[in-house]
Write a protein that holds these residues in place. Structure first.
Motif, PDB file in Angstrom:
ATOM      1  N   GLN A   1     -11.154  17.180 -22.845  1.00 10.72           N
ATOM      2  CA  GLN A   1      -9.705  17.290 -22.746  1.00 10.72           C
ATOM      3  C   GLN A   1      -9.044  16.459 -23.838  1.00 10.72           C
ATOM      4  OE1 GLN A   1      -8.473  16.383 -18.750  1.00 10.72           O
ATOM      5  NE2 GLN A   1      -9.929  17.826 -17.859  1.00 10.72           N
TER       6      GLN A   1
ATOM      7  N   THR B   1      -6.127  14.842 -24.008  1.00 12.43           N
ATOM      8  CA  THR B   1      -5.089  13.864 -23.679  1.00 12.43           C
ATOM      9  C   THR B   1      -5.601  12.426 -23.790  1.00 12.43           C
ATOM     10  OG1 THR B   1      -5.643  14.069 -21.341  1.00 12.43           O
ATOM     11  CG2 THR B   1      -3.844  15.427 -22.153  1.00 12.43           C
TER      12      THR B   1
ATOM     13  N   SER C   1      -8.547  10.346 -21.762  1.00 11.37           N
ATOM     14  CA  SER C   1      -9.634  11.201 -21.264  1.00 11.37           C
ATOM     15  C   SER C   1     -10.972  10.564 -21.650  1.00 11.37           C
ATOM     16  CB  SER C   1      -9.550  12.593 -21.865  1.00 11.37           C
ATOM     17  OG  SER C   1      -8.374  13.250 -21.437  1.00 11.37           O
TER      18      SER C   1
ATOM     19  N   ALA D   1      -3.919  11.489 -28.914  1.00  8.73           N
ATOM     20  CA  ALA D   1      -4.024  12.901 -28.528  1.00  8.73           C
ATOM     21  C   ALA D   1      -4.789  13.721 -29.577  1.00  8.73           C
ATOM     22  CB  ALA D   1      -2.634  13.488 -28.320  1.00  8.73           C
TER      23      ALA D   1
END
Length: 169
Positions: A49, A51, A54, A151
């Motif tokens: 993922q 984000t 994570s 990110a």
């Protein structure tokens, strides 16, 4: 009396020079071979993922859990081969993860083909091992945690380095 003292002094000088000897000998040493460290299989966590925060965790069997795609075909435990060492050589092994662009890797590792068993060693831990009696190559299984620091852009690939140090004890 003087004659007697001169005779003793003369005998002392003669006996000292005839009983002394000197020889030169050599001290020998054989140079040990430096280790060669090679990546046999590239560590790959598959997909995770994007984000911040994570975490994708890989265990010593190469299975991932957490914020990862467990069915990704690229998942692979890292394999490092340490060769060129003689038998029964004591060495220190350390595997240390690092931060890369947007991600951080924290290593765990196993050391195989040594005299003893070394499993699930934590990142940055110096581990004293001895090569086996046959001088078999050491292999190191590398796995651990990959964490997203910034990110990620979906579809892009990201890397974080890890360092394998092998030094003589």
């Amino acid at each position: 009396m003087k004659k007697r003292i001169m005779t003793i002094a003369l005998l002392s000088t003669i006996s000292a020079s005839t009983l002394a000897a000197s020889e030169t000998f050599q001290a020998n040493v054989d140079a040990m071979s430096d280790a060669t460290i090679a990546e046999t299989a590239t560590l790959h966590f598959g997909a995770m993922q994007p984000t911040v925060g994570s975490v994708c965790t890989m265990n010593d069997a190469g299975l991932v859990s957490g914020d990862c795609d467990v069915s990704n075909a690229n998942i692979a435990i890292g394999l490092i081969t340490v060769s060129g060492l003689a038998s029964n050589v004591p060495v220190n092994v350390t595997v240390t993860g690092a931060s890369g662009t947007n991600v951080t890797f924290e290593a765990n590792y196993d050391i195989n083909s040594a005299v003893a068993t070394y499993d699930n060693i934590a990142d940055g831990t110096l581990t004293a091992v001895t090569t086996d009696a046959s001088g078999t190559d050491l292999t190191i299984d590398v796995y651990g945690d990959m964490t997203v620091d910034s990110a990620l852009s979906p579809g892009d690939s990201y890397t974080a380095n890890y360092i394998v140090d092998v030094t003589f004890q």
